[in-house]
Design a protein around this motif. Structure first.
Motif, mmCIF file in Angstrom:
data_model
loop_
_atom_site.group_PDB
_atom_site.id
_atom_site.type_symbol
_atom_site.label_atom_id
_atom_site.label_comp_id
_atom_site.label_asym_id
_atom_site.label_seq_id
_atom_site.Cartn_x
_atom_site.Cartn_y
_atom_site.Cartn_z
ATOM 1 N N THR A 155 0.712 -1.268 -0.053
ATOM 2 C CA THR A 155 0.075 0.136 0.089
ATOM 3 C C THR A 155 1.055 1.323 -0.036
ATOM 4 O O THR A 155 0.637 2.258 -0.841
ATOM 5 C CB THR A 155 -0.875 -0.035 1.260
ATOM 6 O OG1 THR A 155 -1.711 -1.378 1.203
ATOM 7 C CG2 THR A 155 -1.837 1.352 1.324
ATOM 8 N N GLN A 159 1.523 4.301 -2.992
ATOM 9 C CA GLN A 159 1.260 5.479 -3.122
ATOM 10 C C GLN A 159 2.579 6.688 -3.132
ATOM 11 O O GLN A 159 2.456 7.594 -2.955
ATOM 12 C CB GLN A 159 0.805 5.874 -1.375
ATOM 13 C CG GLN A 159 -0.758 5.334 -1.658
ATOM 14 C CD GLN A 159 -1.170 5.173 -0.056
ATOM 15 O OE1 GLN A 159 -0.448 5.094 0.877
ATOM 16 N NE2 GLN A 159 -2.598 5.048 0.248
ATOM 17 N N ARG A 180 -8.791 -6.824 -0.951
ATOM 18 C CA ARG A 180 -8.611 -6.516 0.213
ATOM 19 C C ARG A 180 -8.170 -4.845 0.176
ATOM 20 O O ARG A 180 -8.511 -3.827 0.838
ATOM 21 C CB ARG A 180 -7.464 -6.911 0.975
ATOM 22 C CG ARG A 180 -7.843 -8.408 1.506
ATOM 23 C CD ARG A 180 -6.815 -8.896 2.429
ATOM 24 N NE ARG A 180 -5.439 -8.965 2.030
ATOM 25 C CZ ARG A 180 -4.972 -9.862 1.231
ATOM 26 N NH1 ARG A 180 -5.583 -10.974 1.131
ATOM 27 N NH2 ARG A 180 -3.695 -9.889 0.904
ATOM 28 N N SER A 182 -8.278 -2.812 -2.320
ATOM 29 C CA SER A 182 -9.387 -2.084 -2.815
ATOM 30 C C SER A 182 -10.333 -1.659 -2.081
ATOM 31 O O SER A 182 -10.825 -0.462 -1.790
ATOM 32 C CB SER A 182 -10.205 -2.953 -4.068
ATOM 33 O OG SER A 182 -11.191 -2.231 -4.655
ATOM 34 N N ALA A 183 -10.676 -2.542 -1.158
ATOM 35 C CA ALA A 183 -11.746 -2.294 -0.037
ATOM 36 C C ALA A 183 -11.144 -1.221 0.938
ATOM 37 O O ALA A 183 -11.830 -0.147 1.592
ATOM 38 C CB ALA A 183 -12.078 -3.431 0.968
ATOM 39 N N ALA A 184 -9.681 -1.310 0.943
ATOM 40 C CA ALA A 184 -8.969 -0.120 1.629
ATOM 41 C C ALA A 184 -8.824 1.261 1.122
ATOM 42 O O ALA A 184 -8.499 2.062 1.749
ATOM 43 C CB ALA A 184 -7.489 -0.629 2.052
ATOM 44 N N GLY A 185 -9.344 1.044 -0.248
ATOM 45 C CA GLY A 185 -9.414 2.582 -0.907
ATOM 46 C C GLY A 185 -8.344 2.740 -2.010
ATOM 47 O O GLY A 185 -8.349 3.775 -2.583
ATOM 48 N N LEU A 186 -7.701 1.680 -2.520
ATOM 49 C CA LEU A 186 -6.883 1.935 -3.613
ATOM 50 C C LEU A 186 -7.678 1.758 -4.831
ATOM 51 O O LEU A 186 -8.436 0.881 -4.735
ATOM 52 C CB LEU A 186 -5.737 0.871 -3.597
ATOM 53 C CG LEU A 186 -4.762 1.401 -2.119
ATOM 54 C CD1 LEU A 186 -3.929 0.142 -2.012
ATOM 55 C CD2 LEU A 186 -3.888 2.408 -2.704
ATOM 56 N N SER A 187 -7.117 2.442 -5.628
ATOM 57 C CA SER A 187 -7.859 2.384 -7.260
ATOM 58 C C SER A 187 -7.518 1.270 -7.997
ATOM 59 O O SER A 187 -6.333 0.794 -7.743
ATOM 60 C CB SER A 187 -7.934 3.768 -7.861
ATOM 61 O OG SER A 187 -6.278 4.025 -8.407
ATOM 62 N N GLN A 190 -4.080 2.223 -9.338
ATOM 63 C CA GLN A 190 -2.936 1.945 -8.351
ATOM 64 C C GLN A 190 -2.886 0.426 -8.583
ATOM 65 O O GLN A 190 -1.491 -0.160 -8.529
ATOM 66 C CB GLN A 190 -3.383 2.468 -7.299
ATOM 67 C CG GLN A 190 -3.229 3.954 -7.112
ATOM 68 C CD GLN A 190 -3.611 4.422 -5.771
ATOM 69 O OE1 GLN A 190 -4.724 3.903 -5.071
ATOM 70 N NE2 GLN A 190 -2.926 5.317 -4.895
#
Lengths: 228, 117
Positions: A155, A159, A180, A182-187, A190
């Motif tokens: 992650t 970033q 996982r 994606s659920a944590a907000g990564l596109s 990314q």
């Protein structure tokens, strides 16, 4: 070249600063240019673009040829997981000129005896990995197979400007990883930066062969894709 | 993440000609640095590659695949003696004349400069 200039070049490289050595090939006089003093340099435009691309070369000036040599920092490889593959990959990467750091919180794996001559941290990436240090000259590979250890550094790398991010695991394992993250907000964009399954597809089977496939993929990322 | 303390132990100094040049100079050896400044066609080492040479003809690094290093070392020892930089150019080897050159068919220019105090 004056010996003090040589020392300045080497210390800038140790500090992971990109610098240019500008040599007038007619007189032999050389100067060191970095981001701090480039604006005052007569060859400012040329040097700025070369510092970005990492390409050295000759430029014609009214007084003759000038050679601009760009020194980019040594590439760095951060290996998450002090596993069997890492034992083969670390010395291989060092031989290719990369600075290598291995990180694994499992003290049974992260032992000096297993990683002689390699920088090693027996710590959680959450504690030991500083996002600021994942620069564009850094590659990160995560090979523990354990989401508790791998997900955080992946992650952080996604970033950052890391030129290569690789993660061990089958397509199925990687699919779950993407869910996982994606659920944590990564596109999607990314996540697409992750090389997984890791390594060039050369049919590698043993840990040593997988290390070759990973090293080859890092070289490919640096030579064919990275902008330096 | 701290790599500074361990870097010097883990980075192979032999992989880095400019570090070697600095070490040699610090140890009182006379040193020259040869740098590939221009290439045409199929050249073995890219622009910016270094060969470092001391006054005795010892060398580390490379400017070609081993084709012209001998000639560069010879010229570098001379540059150390005169204290003046020089530009060398190598092209395709003329096999009949046993000339030094690049069998790969490329052409390179190599700048040789002594390290001065």
């Amino acid at each position: 070249m004056e010996s003090t200039l040589l020392e300045h070049i080497n210390s800038a490289r140790k500090l992971r600063k990109a610098v240019a050595v500008v040599t007038d090939l007619t007189t032999g006089v050389a100067r060191l240019v970095d981001t701090a003093n480039v604006d005052d340099d007569p060859l400012q435009g040329e040097i700025v673009s070369r510092l970005k691309s990492g390409k050295s070369g000759i430029v014609e000036t009214p007084v003759g040829e000038t050679f601009i040599q760009v020194h980019v920092p040594p590439l760095r490889l951060v290996i998450i997981g002090a596993v069997h593959i890492s034992q083969a990959l670390a010395p291989m990467a060092q031989a290719c000129g990369l600075d290598v750091l291995v990180m694994d919180p499992r003290t049974a794996f992260a032992t000096a005896a297993r990683f002689e001559g390699v920088a090693l941290l027996a710590q959680w990436p959450q504690d030991a990995l500083n996002a600021d240090q994942l620069d564009r000259f850094t590659a990160l590979v995560a090979v523990t197979h354990d989401p508790k250890i791998d997900d955080y550094p992946i992650t952080q790398a996604l970033q950052s400007e890391c030129f290569y991010i690789g993660a061990l695991g089958s397509r199925k394992t990687h699919g779950k990883r993407c869910e996982r993250l994606s659920a944590a907000g990564l596109s999607e964009t990314q996540l697409a930066r992750i090389s997984a399954p890791i390594g060039l597809d050369i049919g590698a089977a043993s840990p040593q062969e997988i290390a070759v496939a990973v090293m080859a993929q890092i070289i490919e990322a640096r030579r064919k894709k990275a902008s330096f | 993440m701290s790599m500074t303390a361990s870097d010097e132990n883990t980075t192979n100094p032999l992989a880095d000609p400019l570090e070697i040049a600095q070490q040699w100079h610090a140890n009182g050896r006379s040193v020259a640095i040869a740098t590939v400044v221009e290439t045409w066609g199929s050249a073995p080492r890219q622009v910016g590659s270094h060969l470092v040479i001391d006054g005795e003809g010892n060398f580390e690094g490379s400017v070609s695949g081993g084709c012209v290093e001998g000639a560069v070392v010879f010229e570098a020892v001379e540059a150390i003696e005169t204290g003046k930089p020089k530009m060398l150019e190598f092209g395709v080897a003329d096999e009949t004349a046993w000339e030094v050159g690049l069998s790969c068919g490329g052409r390179i220019r190599v700048y040789v400069e002594p390290v001065t105090v």
